[in-house]
Scaffold this motif. Structure first.
Motif, short mmCIF file in Angstrom:
data_model
loop_
_atom_site.label_atom_id
_atom_site.label_comp_id
_atom_site.label_asym_id
_atom_site.label_seq_id
_atom_site.Cartn_x
_atom_site.Cartn_y
_atom_site.Cartn_z
N ASN A 19 0.83 -1.20 0.00
CA ASN A 19 0.00 0.00 0.00
C ASN A 19 0.86 1.26 0.00
OD1 ASN A 19 -3.11 0.14 0.33
ND2 ASN A 19 -2.54 -1.75 1.35
N MET A 20 1.94 1.23 0.79
CA MET A 20 2.83 2.38 0.86
C MET A 20 3.52 2.62 -0.49
SD MET A 20 6.37 2.77 2.91
CE MET A 20 7.02 1.67 1.65
N ILE A 21 3.98 1.56 -1.13
CA ILE A 21 4.63 1.72 -2.44
C ILE A 21 3.66 2.31 -3.45
CG2 ILE A 21 5.62 0.44 -4.37
CD1 ILE A 21 6.81 -1.50 -2.30
N THR A 22 2.41 1.83 -3.42
CA THR A 22 1.40 2.38 -4.33
C THR A 22 1.12 3.84 -4.02
OG1 THR A 22 0.37 0.18 -4.44
CG2 THR A 22 -0.94 2.06 -5.20
N TYR A 23 1.00 4.17 -2.74
CA TYR A 23 0.76 5.56 -2.34
C TYR A 23 1.90 6.46 -2.79
CZ TYR A 23 -0.24 9.61 0.58
OH TYR A 23 -0.49 10.89 1.02
N HIS A 24 3.12 6.03 -2.59
CA HIS A 24 4.27 6.84 -2.99
C HIS A 24 4.40 6.93 -4.51
CE1 HIS A 24 6.54 6.39 1.09
NE2 HIS A 24 5.57 7.27 1.13
N ALA A 25 3.98 5.88 -5.21
CA ALA A 25 3.98 5.95 -6.67
C ALA A 25 3.05 7.05 -7.16
CB ALA A 25 3.57 4.60 -7.26
N LEU A 235 13.68 3.47 -7.16
CA LEU A 235 13.23 2.61 -8.25
C LEU A 235 11.99 3.19 -8.94
CD1 LEU A 235 13.69 -0.99 -6.77
CD2 LEU A 235 15.12 0.19 -8.45
N LEU A 236 11.05 3.68 -8.14
CA LEU A 236 9.86 4.30 -8.71
C LEU A 236 10.22 5.51 -9.55
CD1 LEU A 236 7.35 4.19 -5.69
CD2 LEU A 236 7.16 2.91 -7.84
N TYR A 237 11.12 6.35 -9.03
CA TYR A 237 11.48 7.57 -9.76
C TYR A 237 12.12 7.23 -11.11
CZ TYR A 237 13.68 11.95 -11.01
OH TYR A 237 14.07 13.07 -11.69
N PHE A 238 13.08 6.32 -11.12
CA PHE A 238 13.75 5.98 -12.38
C PHE A 238 12.81 5.26 -13.33
CE2 PHE A 238 17.63 6.33 -9.66
CZ PHE A 238 18.19 7.40 -10.35
N LEU A 239 11.89 4.47 -12.81
CA LEU A 239 10.90 3.81 -13.65
C LEU A 239 10.01 4.84 -14.33
CD1 LEU A 239 9.35 1.34 -14.69
CD2 LEU A 239 8.03 1.38 -12.57
N PHE A 240 9.46 5.79 -13.57
CA PHE A 240 8.60 6.81 -14.15
C PHE A 240 9.37 7.73 -15.09
CE2 PHE A 240 5.79 6.38 -10.18
CZ PHE A 240 4.94 5.51 -10.84
N ALA A 241 10.61 8.05 -14.72
CA ALA A 241 11.43 8.90 -15.59
C ALA A 241 11.67 8.23 -16.94
CB ALA A 241 12.77 9.22 -14.92
N ALA A 242 11.90 6.90 -16.90
CA ALA A 242 12.10 6.17 -18.15
C ALA A 242 10.83 6.13 -18.98
CB ALA A 242 12.60 4.75 -17.84
N VAL A 243 9.70 5.92 -18.32
CA VAL A 243 8.42 5.84 -19.04
C VAL A 243 8.07 7.19 -19.68
CG1 VAL A 243 5.92 5.57 -18.74
CG2 VAL A 243 7.50 3.95 -17.65
#
Length: 246
Positions: A19-25, A235-243
């Motif tokens: 839940n926290m990972i989703t919230y931070h995403a 990991l979330l930041y680099f994933l979104f930056a790549a997308v």
């Protein structure tokens, strides 16, 4: 003899972590990538965030009697909290973290080392009721009041809110900003509520109900929650930056 593993605690912690990972995403999408999601500012999103935080802090207190090498563990958690402060100050100064959740949990773990000798003299049910009462009574002190949610009982003196020490304790100084702020008060009382709940379970032989394994995937996430917590935001930041670069 091997130590008993309480798989239910792993599962609950794993669910809170996901839940926290989703919230931070979603937070990253809104505040770092300028995605307009108005519902993220709603009361429902706030309740979602609070449920995640409450679960982690309460579980940390519940697991306190189970821990070994408590001083070492407390110093590690507190130090990781400081690492997050430094990292966000360098990488994201506009969204920096000061007095975040790891700083809180590390502080609670260290404070419990001397405090536990006193708390052990209190009956579990009495300690639980007292902890919950103090948590609810002090929940709004960050906003300058004693009270909970929309119930402000009375205002606190302005001169209590003046420096970093008062901010750490729960009385944030003027102009203070942190994207993840968990002061010692009121949250230490939620931590002790978890501690007394564990003692209540132990007193009435209820801990055995937490031993059975139910959802192995969630339990895996729960067992590795600290490491995953430390790496999930980069990991979330680099994933979104790549997308978004595509």
């Amino acid at each position: 003899m091997t130590a008993t593993r309480y798989y239910a605690l792993d599962g609950i912690r794993g669910l809170a972590l996901l839940n926290m990972i989703t919230y931070h995403a979603v937070w990253d999408l809104v505040y770092l990538f300028d995605i307009n999601l108005q519902w993220y500012q709603s009361e429902g999103a706030y309740i979602w965030q609070q449920c995640i935080c409450w679960t982690f802090i309460f579980l940390s207190g519940f697991c306190e009697p189970l821990g070994k090498k408590k001083l070492k563990r407390g110093i590690i958690i507190f130090s990781l909290g400081f690492l997050i402060v430094v990292t966000t100050l360098i990488a994201l100064p506009q969204n920096r973290v000061r007095f975040g959740v790891l700083t809180l949990i590390g502080s609670c773990m260290l404070l419990m080392i001397p405090a536990e000798k006193v708390l052990q003299k209190c009956r579990p049910l009495h300690g639980l009721i007292f902890s919950i009462t103090l948590f609810l009574l002090t929940k709004n002190i960050n906003q300058g009041y004693l009270g909970f949610a929309n119930w402000n009982l009375f205002p606190l003196p302005d001169n209590w809110y003046h420096n970093f020490v008062s901010t750490y304790l729960g009385f944030p100084m003027p102009g203070f900003h942190s994207t993840d702020y968990f002061s010692l008060l009121p949250w230490v009382f939620l931590y002790t509520a978890g501690y007394f709940t564990h003692r209540f379970f132990a007193h009435y032989n209820l801990l055995s109900h937490l031993e059975s394994s139910k959802v192995k995937t969630l339990e895996w996430f729960g067992r590795h929650s600290l490491g995953l917590y430390m790496i999930h935001q980069p990991l979330l930041y680099f994933l979104f930056a790549a997308v978004f670069a595509l």
